[in-house]
Design a protein around this motif. Structure first.
Motif, PDB file in Angstrom:
ATOM      1  N   ARG A  22     -14.165  14.551  11.050  1.00 43.71           N
ATOM      2  CA  ARG A  22     -13.685  14.812  12.556  1.00 43.71           C
ATOM      3  C   ARG A  22     -13.764  13.499  13.358  1.00 43.71           C
ATOM      4  N   LEU A  23     -12.643  13.030  13.796  1.00 40.50           N
ATOM      5  CA  LEU A  23     -12.770  11.588  14.611  1.00 40.50           C
ATOM      6  C   LEU A  23     -12.907  11.829  16.055  1.00 40.50           C
ATOM      7  N   THR A  24     -12.284  12.565  16.581  1.00 41.19           N
ATOM      8  CA  THR A  24     -12.539  13.139  18.086  1.00 41.19           C
ATOM      9  C   THR A  24     -13.167  14.261  18.458  1.00 41.19           C
ATOM     10  N   VAL A  25     -13.877  14.510  19.198  1.00 41.82           N
ATOM     11  CA  VAL A  25     -14.614  15.455  19.779  1.00 41.82           C
ATOM     12  C   VAL A  25     -14.718  15.963  21.066  1.00 41.82           C
ATOM     13  N   GLU A  26     -14.074  14.890  22.091  1.00 45.05           N
ATOM     14  CA  GLU A  26     -14.145  15.112  23.345  1.00 45.05           C
ATOM     15  C   GLU A  26     -13.040  15.815  23.709  1.00 45.05           C
ATOM     16  N   GLY A  27     -12.918  16.557  24.903  1.00 46.35           N
ATOM     17  CA  GLY A  27     -11.655  17.395  25.513  1.00 46.35           C
ATOM     18  C   GLY A  27     -11.259  18.493  24.736  1.00 46.35           C
ATOM     19  N   LYS A  28     -10.370  19.178  25.292  1.00 43.39           N
ATOM     20  CA  LYS A  28      -9.693  20.316  24.678  1.00 43.39           C
ATOM     21  C   LYS A  28      -9.114  20.135  23.332  1.00 43.39           C
ATOM     22  N   ARG A  29      -8.142  19.110  23.464  1.00 43.33           N
ATOM     23  CA  ARG A  29      -7.716  18.736  22.049  1.00 43.33           C
ATOM     24  C   ARG A  29      -7.244  17.025  22.220  1.00 43.33           C
ATOM     25  N   ALA A  30      -6.540  16.686  20.892  1.00 36.48           N
ATOM     26  CA  ALA A  30      -6.543  15.266  20.900  1.00 36.48           C
ATOM     27  C   ALA A  30      -5.140  15.263  19.556  1.00 36.48           C
ATOM     28  N   GLY A  31      -4.600  14.287  19.684  1.00 37.03           N
ATOM     29  CA  GLY A  31      -3.334  14.065  18.671  1.00 37.03           C
ATOM     30  C   GLY A  31      -2.927  12.903  18.430  1.00 37.03           C
ATOM     31  N   GLU A  32      -1.964  12.670  17.558  1.00 37.76           N
ATOM     32  CA  GLU A  32      -1.086  11.516  17.388  1.00 37.76           C
ATOM     33  C   GLU A  32      -1.803  10.250  17.592  1.00 37.76           C
ATOM     34  N   GLY A  33      -2.832   9.878  16.413  1.00 41.93           N
ATOM     35  CA  GLY A  33      -3.407   8.817  16.125  1.00 41.93           C
ATOM     36  C   GLY A  33      -2.655   7.690  15.651  1.00 41.93           C
ATOM     37  N   TYR A  34      -2.316   6.487  16.117  1.00 45.51           N
ATOM     38  CA  TYR A  34      -1.762   5.354  15.402  1.00 45.51           C
ATOM     39  C   TYR A  34      -2.499   4.323  15.438  1.00 45.51           C
ATOM     40  N   TRP A  35      -2.583   3.709  14.418  1.00 44.49           N
ATOM     41  CA  TRP A  35      -3.409   2.377  13.994  1.00 44.49           C
ATOM     42  C   TRP A  35      -2.960   1.076  14.653  1.00 44.49           C
ATOM     43  N   ALA A  36      -3.844   0.294  15.227  1.00 43.84           N
ATOM     44  CA  ALA A  36      -3.444  -1.166  15.462  1.00 43.84           C
ATOM     45  C   ALA A  36      -3.124  -1.919  14.154  1.00 43.84           C
ATOM     46  N   PRO A  37      -2.399  -2.964  14.249  1.00 42.05           N
ATOM     47  CA  PRO A  37      -1.798  -3.457  13.007  1.00 42.05           C
ATOM     48  C   PRO A  37      -2.854  -4.269  12.257  1.00 42.05           C
ATOM     49  N   ASP A  38      -4.176  -4.553  13.015  1.00 43.01           N
ATOM     50  CA  ASP A  38      -5.217  -4.765  11.930  1.00 43.01           C
ATOM     51  C   ASP A  38      -6.104  -3.749  11.613  1.00 43.01           C
ATOM     52  N   ARG A  68       1.144  31.101  24.777  1.00 39.49           N
ATOM     53  CA  ARG A  68       1.194  30.022  23.444  1.00 39.49           C
ATOM     54  C   ARG A  68       1.334  28.431  24.046  1.00 39.49           C
ATOM     55  N   TYR A  69       0.730  27.807  23.108  1.00 42.50           N
ATOM     56  CA  TYR A  69       0.869  26.221  23.438  1.00 42.50           C
ATOM     57  C   TYR A  69       2.159  25.837  22.972  1.00 42.50           C
ATOM     58  N   SER A  70       2.743  25.097  23.896  1.00 39.65           N
ATOM     59  CA  SER A  70       4.181  24.482  23.496  1.00 39.65           C
ATOM     60  C   SER A  70       4.205  23.067  24.290  1.00 39.65           C
ATOM     61  N   TRP A  71       5.162  22.242  23.560  1.00 44.39           N
ATOM     62  CA  TRP A  71       5.296  21.017  24.153  1.00 44.39           C
ATOM     63  C   TRP A  71       6.400  21.161  25.139  1.00 44.39           C
ATOM     64  N   ASP A  72       6.143  20.232  26.334  1.00 40.26           N
ATOM     65  CA  ASP A  72       6.797  20.285  27.477  1.00 40.26           C
ATOM     66  C   ASP A  72       7.650  18.880  27.362  1.00 40.26           C
ATOM     67  N   TYR A  73       9.012  19.309  27.479  1.00 40.07           N
ATOM     68  CA  TYR A  73      10.026  18.105  27.462  1.00 40.07           C
ATOM     69  C   TYR A  73      10.510  17.683  28.925  1.00 40.07           C
ATOM     70  N   ASP A  74       9.553  17.187  29.593  1.00 41.81           N
ATOM     71  CA  ASP A  74       9.675  16.933  31.213  1.00 41.81           C
ATOM     72  C   ASP A  74      10.551  15.962  31.268  1.00 41.81           C
ATOM     73  N   PRO A  75      11.840  16.013  32.056  1.00 39.14           N
ATOM     74  CA  PRO A  75      12.901  15.075  32.206  1.00 39.14           C
ATOM     75  C   PRO A  75      12.342  14.059  33.035  1.00 39.14           C
ATOM     76  N   SER A  76      10.906  14.086  33.390  1.00 32.41           N
ATOM     77  CA  SER A  76      10.816  12.781  34.318  1.00 32.41           C
ATOM     78  C   SER A  76       9.842  11.973  33.227  1.00 32.41           C
ATOM     79  N   MET A  77       9.634  12.121  31.990  1.00 31.34           N
ATOM     80  CA  MET A  77       9.238  11.427  31.054  1.00 31.34           C
ATOM     81  C   MET A  77       9.808   9.975  30.862  1.00 31.34           C
ATOM     82  N   ASP A  78       9.055   9.072  30.753  1.00 32.28           N
ATOM     83  CA  ASP A  78       9.828   7.746  30.603  1.00 32.28           C
ATOM     84  C   ASP A  78       8.683   6.782  29.661  1.00 32.28           C
TER      85      ASP A  78
END
Length: 360
Positions: free
Chosen positions: A45-61, A141-151
């Protein structure tokens, strides 16, 4: 650069050969741990802090990982953080308020992009409302919020400057840079807000806004925004491949079945890679260019596992993870030797996801 596909299999073993299939089936029969050991070692397990975490993307190096996490005091929503893989130090790069998602490093640059609602005047109000709801003891139930103010915004690590790249009303997110860093592919639901909807469409928006999501492309500075798909159902989760194509997932109109596709950056030459009759999404290319990793609930509606499929989608996808609950959003390291993904395998109340890391 050619990269060995499976560290634990001999170099002479073909990816979808009969011996491999027998071995994978045997491992699966022996249990989750044995099944995963055909592909993954040193799972941790890489992340332990907070309620949840996700979508980890690598730096090019390959030295850092950018991800989203619910850990900010007073904010129940995701914010964006960068993890130094050598030191373990984590820093936040998003404003700290509002909702954020889908960060990505820009190649050949000190910039990253991520999506955020922090410019919404009601962002802090929404935070408090969510905190009050959770404090009430109620659950949903957890669900994703497609907030119309998301930019979508760019952030320069060197200067600290932040620039807004999209301004249209409607959810703009799920973005990724092209290999040369000059273009961004992303998903947008602006079509639900920039025209008059029919009665049926208005009802659809109220029921499931993601139905209106389409794939767009723009230059890295936010200019020259163009729509690439015009297809009923949710199109998103966009990334560029090493040869400049776009990989994404398309949901059918019923919202229950999704498949992985690729296309040219002008929207032509669409190719379907999966056909599971289930939700197959979150595709990401292995740096070898030989195959894609993706998530699917083929084995049960609430049981998502990581699979891989060849780059042309000609062979039967192969299962990678063996864990009840959620395993998805797989992202291989730039050198192809590690895999980061989001998993709920730790269990516990709510079985919220965290980021895991393994040798590939």
């Amino acid at each position: 650069m050619r990269i060995r596909i499976f560290a634990v299999l001999s170099a002479a073993l073909a990816l979808w050969s009969a011996p491999f299939v027998v071995r994978a089936q045997t491992a699966a029969a022996q249990g989750a741990g044995a099944g995963e050991r055909a592909f993954l070692s040193r799972v941790r397990r890489l992340t332990v802090e907070g309620k949840r975490a996700g979508e980890g993307y690598w730096a090019p190096d390959g030295k850092r990982l950018v991800f989203q996490s619910e850990r900010e005091p007073g904010n129940p929503f995701y914010q964006i953080y960068i993890l130094d893989m050598a030191t373990g130090e984590t820093k936040r790069i998003s404003p700290g308020f509002g909702k954020t998602t889908c960060a990505f490093f820009r190649p050949n640059s000190t910039e990253l992009e991520f999506a955020s609602t922090h410019l919404d005047p009601k962002s802090k109000q929404y935070q408090q409302e969510e905190l009050d709801f959770r404090a009430s003891g109620k659950e949903r139930r957890y669900s994703w919020d497609y907030d119309p103010s998301m930019d979508i915004f760019s952030y320069d690590e060197k200067t600290g400057a932040m620039k807004q790249l999209t301004t249209a009303k409607g959810y703009d997110a799920e973005a990724g840079y092209s290999p040369d860093g000059q273009w961004i592919a992303f998903s947008s639901m602006r079509d639900a807000y920039n025209r008059t909807l029919t009665t049926a469409e208005q009802k659809q928006l109220e029921t499931d806004a993601s139905y209106f999501a389409e794939v767009y492309i723009m230059k890295a500075d936010g200019s020259d925004q163009k729509r690439l798909t015009n297809w009923p159902g949710y199109d998103g989760g966009t990334f560029f491949t090493k040869d400049g194509r776009i990989v994404w997932r398309h949901f059918e109109e019923n919202g229950l079945i999704a498949n992985v596709y690729t296309m040219k950056p002008d929207g032509t030459d669409r190719k379907q890679l999966t056909d599971f009759g289930s939700m197959s999404w979150a595709p990401y290319e292995h740096p070898s260019g030989e195959y894609f990793l993706f998530a699917s609930n083929k084995l049960g509606f609430e049981n998502f596992e990581v699979f891989m499929v060849d780059k042309d989608g000609l062979k039967e996808p192969v299962r990678i993870t063996y864990s009840d609950g959620f395993d998805g959003l797989p992202v291989p390291s730039p050198d192809g030797t590690q895999l980061a993904w989001t998993s709920s395998r730790a269990g516990g109340q709510g079985a919220a996801g965290q980021i895991y890391l393994a040798q590939w």
